[in-house]
Design a protein around this motif. Structure first.
Motif, PDB file in Angstrom:
ATOM      1  N   GLY A 188      16.176  -7.138  -0.941  1.00  0.00           N
ATOM      2  CA  GLY A 188      15.030  -6.381  -1.449  1.00  0.00           C
ATOM      3  C   GLY A 188      15.021  -6.271  -2.944  1.00  0.00           C
ATOM      4  N   VAL A 189      16.139  -6.650  -3.621  1.00  0.00           N
ATOM      5  CA  VAL A 189      16.212  -6.553  -5.081  1.00  0.00           C
ATOM      6  C   VAL A 189      15.177  -7.473  -5.726  1.00  0.00           C
ATOM      7  CG1 VAL A 189      17.691  -6.922  -7.093  1.00  0.00           C
ATOM      8  CG2 VAL A 189      18.637  -5.972  -4.983  1.00  0.00           C
ATOM      9  N   ALA A 190      15.044  -8.706  -5.191  1.00  0.00           N
ATOM     10  CA  ALA A 190      14.103  -9.654  -5.782  1.00  0.00           C
ATOM     11  C   ALA A 190      12.678  -9.133  -5.659  1.00  0.00           C
ATOM     12  CB  ALA A 190      14.232 -11.013  -5.112  1.00  0.00           C
ATOM     13  N   GLY A 191      12.383  -8.508  -4.515  1.00  0.00           N
ATOM     14  CA  GLY A 191      11.043  -7.960  -4.336  1.00  0.00           C
ATOM     15  C   GLY A 191      10.744  -6.862  -5.340  1.00  0.00           C
ATOM     16  N   VAL A 192      11.730  -5.988  -5.560  1.00  0.00           N
ATOM     17  CA  VAL A 192      11.548  -4.905  -6.533  1.00  0.00           C
ATOM     18  C   VAL A 192      11.397  -5.480  -7.942  1.00  0.00           C
ATOM     19  CG1 VAL A 192      12.655  -2.911  -7.593  1.00  0.00           C
ATOM     20  CG2 VAL A 192      12.775  -3.224  -5.113  1.00  0.00           C
ATOM     21  N   ALA A 193      12.201  -6.501  -8.265  1.00  0.00           N
ATOM     22  CA  ALA A 193      12.111  -7.125  -9.588  1.00  0.00           C
ATOM     23  C   ALA A 193      10.750  -7.773  -9.795  1.00  0.00           C
ATOM     24  CB  ALA A 193      13.225  -8.166  -9.752  1.00  0.00           C
ATOM     25  N   LEU A 194      10.256  -8.446  -8.748  1.00  0.00           N
ATOM     26  CA  LEU A 194       8.934  -9.073  -8.835  1.00  0.00           C
ATOM     27  C   LEU A 194       7.857  -8.010  -9.019  1.00  0.00           C
ATOM     28  CD1 LEU A 194       7.105 -11.568  -8.562  1.00  0.00           C
ATOM     29  CD2 LEU A 194       7.129 -11.189  -6.087  1.00  0.00           C
ATOM     30  N   LEU A 195       7.969  -6.942  -8.271  1.00  0.00           N
ATOM     31  CA  LEU A 195       7.003  -5.845  -8.375  1.00  0.00           C
ATOM     32  C   LEU A 195       7.002  -5.276  -9.790  1.00  0.00           C
ATOM     33  CD1 LEU A 195       5.063  -3.922  -6.821  1.00  0.00           C
ATOM     34  CD2 LEU A 195       7.036  -2.462  -6.411  1.00  0.00           C
ATOM     35  N   ALA A 196       8.182  -5.062 -10.346  1.00  0.00           N
ATOM     36  CA  ALA A 196       8.284  -4.504 -11.695  1.00  0.00           C
ATOM     37  C   ALA A 196       7.719  -5.462 -12.734  1.00  0.00           C
ATOM     38  CB  ALA A 196       9.738  -4.179 -12.018  1.00  0.00           C
TER      39      ALA A 196
ATOM     40  N   PRO B 141      -2.474  -3.187  -6.073  1.00  0.00           N
ATOM     41  CA  PRO B 141      -1.610  -4.135  -5.362  1.00  0.00           C
ATOM     42  C   PRO B 141      -0.365  -3.502  -4.746  1.00  0.00           C
ATOM     43  CG  PRO B 141      -2.330  -5.071  -7.446  1.00  0.00           C
ATOM     44  CD  PRO B 141      -2.729  -3.627  -7.465  1.00  0.00           C
ATOM     45  N   ILE B 142       0.153  -2.460  -5.394  1.00  0.00           N
ATOM     46  CA  ILE B 142       1.315  -1.770  -4.828  1.00  0.00           C
ATOM     47  C   ILE B 142       0.931  -1.121  -3.503  1.00  0.00           C
ATOM     48  CG2 ILE B 142       2.994   0.067  -5.203  1.00  0.00           C
ATOM     49  CD1 ILE B 142       2.731  -0.435  -8.198  1.00  0.00           C
ATOM     50  N   ALA B 143      -0.234  -0.456  -3.493  1.00  0.00           N
ATOM     51  CA  ALA B 143      -0.698   0.173  -2.260  1.00  0.00           C
ATOM     52  C   ALA B 143      -0.936  -0.865  -1.169  1.00  0.00           C
ATOM     53  CB  ALA B 143      -1.979   0.959  -2.538  1.00  0.00           C
ATOM     54  N   LEU B 144      -1.527  -1.996  -1.530  1.00  0.00           N
ATOM     55  CA  LEU B 144      -1.804  -3.041  -0.542  1.00  0.00           C
ATOM     56  C   LEU B 144      -0.511  -3.627   0.020  1.00  0.00           C
ATOM     57  CD1 LEU B 144      -4.742  -4.970  -2.282  1.00  0.00           C
ATOM     58  CD2 LEU B 144      -4.867  -3.135  -0.593  1.00  0.00           C
ATOM     59  N   SER B 145       0.482  -3.823  -0.840  1.00  0.00           N
ATOM     60  CA  SER B 145       1.749  -4.380  -0.355  1.00  0.00           C
ATOM     61  C   SER B 145       2.474  -3.384   0.549  1.00  0.00           C
ATOM     62  CB  SER B 145       2.633  -4.785  -1.536  1.00  0.00           C
ATOM     63  OG  SER B 145       2.992  -3.659  -2.322  1.00  0.00           O
ATOM     64  N   LEU B 146       2.345  -2.087   0.271  1.00  0.00           N
ATOM     65  CA  LEU B 146       2.957  -1.081   1.138  1.00  0.00           C
ATOM     66  C   LEU B 146       2.277  -1.039   2.506  1.00  0.00           C
ATOM     67  CD1 LEU B 146       3.544   1.829  -1.413  1.00  0.00           C
ATOM     68  CD2 LEU B 146       5.267   0.322  -0.386  1.00  0.00           C
ATOM     69  N   VAL B 147       0.941  -1.237   2.506  1.00  0.00           N
ATOM     70  CA  VAL B 147       0.224  -1.316   3.785  1.00  0.00           C
ATOM     71  C   VAL B 147       0.710  -2.520   4.581  1.00  0.00           C
ATOM     72  CG1 VAL B 147      -2.026  -1.818   4.813  1.00  0.00           C
ATOM     73  CG2 VAL B 147      -1.830  -0.051   3.061  1.00  0.00           C
ATOM     74  N   ALA B 148       0.844  -3.673   3.903  1.00  0.00           N
ATOM     75  CA  ALA B 148       1.340  -4.876   4.584  1.00  0.00           C
ATOM     76  C   ALA B 148       2.741  -4.643   5.142  1.00  0.00           C
ATOM     77  CB  ALA B 148       1.343  -6.052   3.610  1.00  0.00           C
ATOM     78  N   LEU B 149       3.573  -3.965   4.371  1.00  0.00           N
ATOM     79  CA  LEU B 149       4.945  -3.670   4.803  1.00  0.00           C
ATOM     80  C   LEU B 149       4.939  -2.829   6.075  1.00  0.00           C
ATOM     81  CD1 LEU B 149       7.811  -4.226   3.465  1.00  0.00           C
ATOM     82  CD2 LEU B 149       7.690  -1.855   2.676  1.00  0.00           C
ATOM     83  N   ARG B 150       4.063  -1.832   6.102  1.00  0.00           N
ATOM     84  CA  ARG B 150       4.007  -0.929   7.258  1.00  0.00           C
ATOM     85  C   ARG B 150       3.475  -1.638   8.501  1.00  0.00           C
ATOM     86  NH1 ARG B 150       4.006   4.359   8.737  1.00  0.00           N
ATOM     87  NH2 ARG B 150       2.579   4.943  10.411  1.00  0.00           N
ATOM     88  N   VAL B 151       2.432  -2.450   8.320  1.00  0.00           N
ATOM     89  CA  VAL B 151       1.839  -3.124   9.470  1.00  0.00           C
ATOM     90  C   VAL B 151       2.816  -4.119  10.083  1.00  0.00           C
ATOM     91  CG1 VAL B 151       0.023  -4.740  10.178  1.00  0.00           C
ATOM     92  CG2 VAL B 151      -0.535  -2.807   8.701  1.00  0.00           C
TER      93      VAL B 151
END
Length: 516
Positions: free
Chosen positions: A13-21, A86-96
């Motif tokens: 999950g580190v790469a995902g957080v780095a990409l998000l940042a 985009p953060i909100a959309l990615s969190l929705v995708a994560l939840r679904v």
């Protein structure tokens, strides 16, 4: 692509957080560096004049901006909802996608995060709330399908309907999601809660369109006339519109994702058969895009019409495709995102004069060097009403000047909120400065003033013209301009009931007549 191996970096999950940042920092810079565009400035104007609705669309983005404006006026601040979207959309995708495994859920979030619009779109427009509330509605709907008790299912269905109503208060085409829900309930679901759940969803969604109808009945039916009549006067088949629709879809969803979905369509069908998430995503993407595709045969379908549903395509892919295929899609999308970032950085570094040979140059200078242009108008600032002949330059200059810029003349069927903001009766006998990007014909302005003259100036190689009018004749302007505006844009069908005396444009300018 299908044989690609999942990179270890993406599994952590580190790469995902780095990409998000990294993306967030880029988008924050871009939102601060990009001057406020004409459409955005127009919506800021809505926020500066809070109302129950506006000329072009229902009011949601105006309400958001009205809440933000007391705390700041900077571009990046007013764009915060779009910046965070985009953060909100990615969190929705994560939840679904989470019930299908944490790895698949992370890849779903990354695919959404790397879509082109998630990379470059920092604009605060009417589409921003539609995209957000559409995704939240879908997330609630999927939660309703997963619910283990009837009460929880009904509650989630109702929340999905409430979010759908909120999306509708952003733009009418959010109703496409409602059609997709109905199609899924009728053709895709066999559970015992489908009828009661859809009823709960519908009841929760209805207050928004009912409110919008009530507001329109007291305001000339303006956004009904705009969306269903005035803007469709030139509707008809144009051969380039369907290919343009397909190209827009391929760009926003990315060609490799669409190809993978088609190539592995059997896996998509199997996903829809074995999981409620897969079934929902199939119907909630296919139905809106099919309807928009049909619409493209009679009307141009812009990129922004598709942006509410392309994140759902990424989630559909993440639910159905093998993990190695998803890893390949993520790599392709990451490369495409880098291309966007580099291209935007290069364009931002180019000198303004790079665009001098284009037809858009005068508008670019007006937007990018608005402060210098406003300095040219300063000699007339104290005793003239400032105006232009279009909504975009008027809104842009009003945002930068922190003062009104009216729209003088008929304008177009787009963006006529100034009809409700500028009271031309109050300008009778006064002085008006009209800024134009093309050379004016003074005889077209002479009937509306006791005296009129022309000036001009250059700014960074772009030429601008000023029409300086003294002794404004409101009666002549009403009969020569506002009467034509009424005929073109405010003629409602007789079957649309108008509350007596409630259409401000008509009651102010034509109190003895009606807009019908």
């Amino acid at each position: 692509m299908s044989g690609a191996r999942l990179p270890a970096a993406l599994r952590s999950g580190v790469a995902g957080v780095a990409l998000l940042a990294t993306l967030f920092v880029f988008r924050l810079w871009f939102s601060a560096a990009l001057p406020m565009t004409g459409d955005e400035a127009y919506f800021v104007l809505w926020g500066e004049h809070p109302a129950g609705g506006y000329y072009d669309h229902p009011p949601m983005v105006g309400w958001w901006l009205a809440a933000l404006l007391p705390f700041g006026h900077a571009e990046w601040f007013l764009r915060l909802p779009a910046l965070l979207l985009p953060i909100a959309l990615s969190l929705v995708a994560l939840r679904v996608a989470r019930p299908l495994g944490s790895e698949r859920a992370r890849l779903a979030a990354l695919l959404v995060l790397l879509q082109p619009a998630s990379v470059w779109n920092v604009l605060i427009t009417t589409d921003t709330p539609v995209i957000l509330f559409t995704s939240l509605s879908v997330a609630a709907y999927v939660a309703a399908l997963r619910a283990r008790s009837p009460l929880r299912s009904l509650s989630w269905h109702a929340l999905a309907g409430a979010f759908l109503g909120a999306a509708f208060l952003g733009k009418y085409f959010a109703a496409l999601l409602g059609v997709a829900y109905l199609a899924h309930v009728v053709f895709g679901r066999r559970d015992g809660m489908r009828a009661a759940g859809f009823a709960a969803l519908l009841i929760a969604a209805l207050p928004a369109p009912l409110y919008n109808l009530w507001w329109n009945s007291g305001h000339c039916w303006v956004n009904v006339l705009f969306n269903f009549f005035n803007r469709n006067a030139d509707a008809g088949f144009h051969w380039q519109n369907p290919p343009l629709f397909l190209a827009s879809l391929a760009y926003l969803a990315t060609p490799w994702l669409l190809f993978a979905l088609w190539q592995q369509r059997a896996a998509v069908r199997e996903s829809a058969r074995r999981s409620v998430e897969g079934s929902a995503m199939l119907w909630l993407t296919v139905v809106p895009f099919a309807l928009l595709g049909l619409l493209s045969f009679g009307k141009s379908v812009g990129l922004h019409w598709l942006a509410s549903f392309t994140p759902l395509l990424a989630v559909a892919a993440a639910l159905a495709l093998p993990l190695p295929s998803l890893a390949g899609l993520v790599r392709w999308s990451a490369g495409f995102a880098v291309v966007h970032v580099l291209l935007i950085a290069i364009i931002a570094a180019l000198p303004l004069e790079t665009w001098r040979s284009t037809k858009l140059y005068d508008g670019i200078v007006l937007t990018v060097r608005a402060d210098e242009l406003l300095a040219e108008l300063k000699p007339w600032a104290d005793d003239h009403l400032f105006a232009t002949d279009g909504y975009s330059p008027s809104a842009t200059l009003a945002y930068n000047a922190r003062r009104p810029f009216a729209v003088f003349g008929e304008g177009s069927f787009h963006a006529r909120q100034d009809d409700f903001i500028t009271d031309w009766r109050a300008q009778d006998g006064g002085k008006i400065l009209i800024l134009k990007k093309s050379e004016p014909k003074l005889d077209e302005y002479a009937p509306y003033f006791a005296q009129v003259e022309q000036r001009q100036f250059e700014l960074h190689g772009a030429r601008y013209y000023l029409v300086l009018g003294e002794g404004f004749n409101y009666a002549a302007y009403r009969d020569g301009v506002l009467a034509r505006v009424r005929e073109r844009f405010y003629q409602r069908p007789a079957w649309l009931p108008q509350r007596p005396g409630s259409c401000e444009f008509c009651s102010h300018n034509f109190p003895a007549e009606t807009c019908q």
